[in-house]
Design a protein around this motif. Sequence first.
Motif, PDB file in Angstrom:
ATOM      1  N   SER A 234      -9.882  -3.970  21.056  1.00  0.00           N
ATOM      2  CA  SER A 234      -9.232  -4.165  22.349  1.00  0.00           C
ATOM      3  C   SER A 234     -10.240  -4.677  23.386  1.00  0.00           C
ATOM      4  O   SER A 234     -11.453  -4.554  23.203  1.00  0.00           O
ATOM      5  N   ARG A 235      -9.703  -5.230  24.455  1.00  0.00           N
ATOM      6  CA  ARG A 235     -10.559  -5.655  25.571  1.00  0.00           C
ATOM      7  C   ARG A 235     -11.314  -4.458  26.139  1.00  0.00           C
ATOM      8  O   ARG A 235     -12.462  -4.594  26.556  1.00  0.00           O
ATOM      9  N   SER A 236     -10.669  -3.299  26.151  1.00  0.00           N
ATOM     10  CA  SER A 236     -11.317  -2.082  26.652  1.00  0.00           C
ATOM     11  C   SER A 236     -12.544  -1.738  25.818  1.00  0.00           C
ATOM     12  O   SER A 236     -13.575  -1.320  26.360  1.00  0.00           O
ATOM     13  N   THR A 237     -12.444  -1.910  24.521  1.00  0.00           N
ATOM     14  CA  THR A 237     -13.585  -1.631  23.646  1.00  0.00           C
ATOM     15  C   THR A 237     -14.726  -2.597  23.942  1.00  0.00           C
ATOM     16  O   THR A 237     -15.889  -2.191  24.017  1.00  0.00           O
TER      17      THR A 237
ATOM     18  N   SER B  73     -15.308  -4.060  26.771  1.00  0.00           N
ATOM     19  CA  SER B  73     -15.846  -3.628  28.058  1.00  0.00           C
ATOM     20  C   SER B  73     -16.768  -2.420  27.894  1.00  0.00           C
ATOM     21  O   SER B  73     -17.841  -2.361  28.496  1.00  0.00           O
ATOM     22  N   ARG B  74     -16.349  -1.485  27.064  1.00  0.00           N
ATOM     23  CA  ARG B  74     -17.179  -0.294  26.827  1.00  0.00           C
ATOM     24  C   ARG B  74     -18.517  -0.669  26.194  1.00  0.00           C
ATOM     25  O   ARG B  74     -19.556  -0.139  26.552  1.00  0.00           O
TER      26      ARG B  74
END
Length: 142
Positions: A14-17, A19-20
């Motif tokens: 995911s995009r969140s991953t 970003s993390r």
Amino acid sequence: MANITEIARLAKVSRSTVSRVLNDHPYVTSQKKEAVLEAIRSLDYVPNRNAINLSKGKTNIIGVMVPQINHPFFNNLISGMGEACSRLNLSLLVNPTNNDFEKEKVSFDQLRYKQIDGLVIASTVSSAEFLAEVNRHGPRIL
């Protein structure tokens, strides 16, 4: 130029991953982190500083407004400020105004529109009332 959406697609996360991983967040499995890092290398990803600054709400740029840069006093002031900013991982933006109000307004607008985080005013032709208005838009030092 690659972005985090393309990185996420290539790494199958995911995009969140993404970003993390970019923000060195601890809660990412080593397998996903390696996939993201490989996608970053593969796409030759370079972070967009404007986007990062926007998301963090700061530029890490300090402005300094001086009447001239070729005067020994102002030259030494700028040099010292540059060294201090360098130690703090900040950039210094110098605006020589030649005591011209219109040129001073450029620095004031940079502060107002959040293009700089603070403004050091070494000399000004602006009125006290105008400076009081500027004070509402960010930190300044006279």
